[in-house]
Design an enzyme around this catalytic site. Structure first.
Site, PDB file in Angstrom:
ATOM      1  N   SER A 151       7.413 -45.296   5.537  1.00 49.60           N
ATOM      2  CA  SER A 151       8.985 -44.873   5.740  1.00 49.60           C
ATOM      3  C   SER A 151       8.868 -43.325   5.904  1.00 49.60           C
ATOM      4  CB  SER A 151       9.981 -45.336   4.880  1.00 49.60           C
ATOM      5  OG  SER A 151      11.288 -44.645   5.177  1.00 49.60           O
ATOM      6  N   TYR A 177      13.870 -45.464  -3.338  1.00 51.09           N
ATOM      7  CA  TYR A 177      13.112 -46.248  -2.299  1.00 51.09           C
ATOM      8  C   TYR A 177      12.114 -45.300  -1.838  1.00 51.09           C
ATOM      9  CZ  TYR A 177      12.253 -47.932   2.481  1.00 51.09           C
ATOM     10  OH  TYR A 177      11.434 -48.348   3.377  1.00 51.09           O
ATOM     11  N   LYS A 217       7.813 -45.461  -1.832  1.00 50.82           N
ATOM     12  CA  LYS A 217       6.989 -45.523  -0.749  1.00 50.82           C
ATOM     13  C   LYS A 217       6.156 -44.604  -0.896  1.00 50.82           C
ATOM     14  CE  LYS A 217       8.512 -48.953   1.954  1.00 50.82           C
ATOM     15  NZ  LYS A 217       7.829 -50.093   2.104  1.00 50.82           N
TER      16      LYS A 217
END
Ligand code: UDP
Length: 337
Positions: free
Chosen positions: A118, A142, A146
């Protein structure tokens, strides 16, 4: 016999579209999904294993049974706000889940992986458009999960010979225009489905998060990329790994996936109105904490190395496919069938 490709999160939004494109490209997708957020109706292109990534015994059985030549790894929790309030959930599922998967791949001799990363790995942009070399300072668990997964893949490349590609998506949007697959999150937090459903009267008016940004119309700008273009990029990445271009000097590469064009929240609402012929009921609200004013990809590396170019470059055309999906209720029809 076509090659089996293990697709973690294959019952989710991007994973299911990718399974379709994989099947069209001659591969056999094997979906592995715990169905916490995925949908049984979205698994339509090959075998299904219901399992959590942290369930090593079931992973082992899936590798023994299907002997996949590669893994496409989508399975992850994706709610940025929740990752701030419940970081353990994100580190366990996304980071520890990736580690469990990597160890299983190592132990079963599966040496290729394409990872659903991402643009959240970058954090607040210091310069735009964002290149792959932009410093990484993710702003929430989050994004950190990643970045950690990317790092683990690179280290498994150096230590165990894993060849991998990290695809850093910008804002995934749209649906398969042939029907049957589309975006169906619960809860839904993304702008385009919320705007479409507000126009349909299925949701209350949308709140625009901030109209005082230093952007041309004051609302935040994002790079919306069609889900089928993301799916095609995975096939391109798989072929890149098969070609042997990833080597000891460069076992793990990362590519941005975006159109290189930004659209503001106001432009998205105008496009939904143009596609649907209905105004989008909305109110103006404050900025959402942690939202950068603008995120736009520099995606030339993916074109140069993977030969990938998005087919959808106009946000209106992307939104048209999302509108068709939501307006005809195809997800609901499939659920009933
Ligand atoms: N947004 C908004 N109202 C909403 C949801 C999103 O104004 O109800 C804005 C959000 O602040 C961002 C853009 O729309 O600028 C895209 O948000 P989304 O959640 O779809 O993706 P994100 O960029 O946060 O991953």
């Amino acid at each position: 016999m076509s090659e089996n490709i293990l697709v973690t999160g294959g019952a989710g939004y991007i994973g299911s579209h990718t399974c379709k494109v994989l099947a069209q490209a001659g591969y056999s997708p094997v979906t592995l999904d715990n169905l916490v957020y995925g949908h049984p109706w979205a698994v339509r292109f090959g075998p299904f294993v219901q399992a959590d990534l942290l369930d090593r015994a079931t992973l082992d059985r899936a590798f023994d049974e299907y002997r996949p030549s590669a893994v496409l790894h989508f399975a992850a929790f994706t709610y940025v706000g929740e990752s701030v309030t419940d970081p353990g959930k994100y580190y366990r599922n996304n980071a520890a889940g990736t580690l469990t998967l990597l160890e299983a791949m190592r132990d079963h001799g599966c040496g290729r992986m394409v990872f659903s990363s991402s643009c959240a790995v970058y954090g607040l942009p210091q310069a735009l458009p964002l290149t792959e070399g932009h410093p990484q300072a993710p702003m929430n668990p989050y994004g950190v999960s990643k970045a950690m997964s990317e790092r683990m893949m690179a280290d498994f490349g150096l230590a165990h010979g894993l060849r991998s590609v990290c695809l850093r998506y910008f804002n995934a949007a749209g649906a398969d225009p042939e029907g049957g697959l589309g975006e169906d999150h619960d809860p839904e937090t993304h702008l385009i489905p919320l705007a479409v459903e507000a126009a349909l009267g299925k949701r209350p008016p949308l709140q625009v998060f901030g109209s005082d940004y230093h952007t041309p119309d004051g609302t935040a700008v994002r790079d919306y990329v069609h889900v089928l273009d993301l799916a095609q990029a995975h096939v391109a990445a798989l072929r890149y790994l098969e070609s042997g271009e990833a080597n000891d000097a460069s076992p793990c590469s990362a590519f941005n996936l975006g159109t290189g064009r930004g659209a503001s929240v106001a432009e998205v609402l105008a496009a939904v109105a143009a596609v649907s012929g209905r105004a989008v009921p909305h109110t103006m609200g404050p900025r959402r904490a942690g939202d950068p004013p603008m995120l736009v990809a520099q995606a030339e590396l993916a074109e140069k190395v993977l030969g990938w170019r998005p087919a959808y470059t106009d946000v209106l055309e992307i939104i048209r496919t999302a509108w068709d999906w939501h307006a005809t209720g195809r997800g609901a029809v499939l659920l009933d069938s």
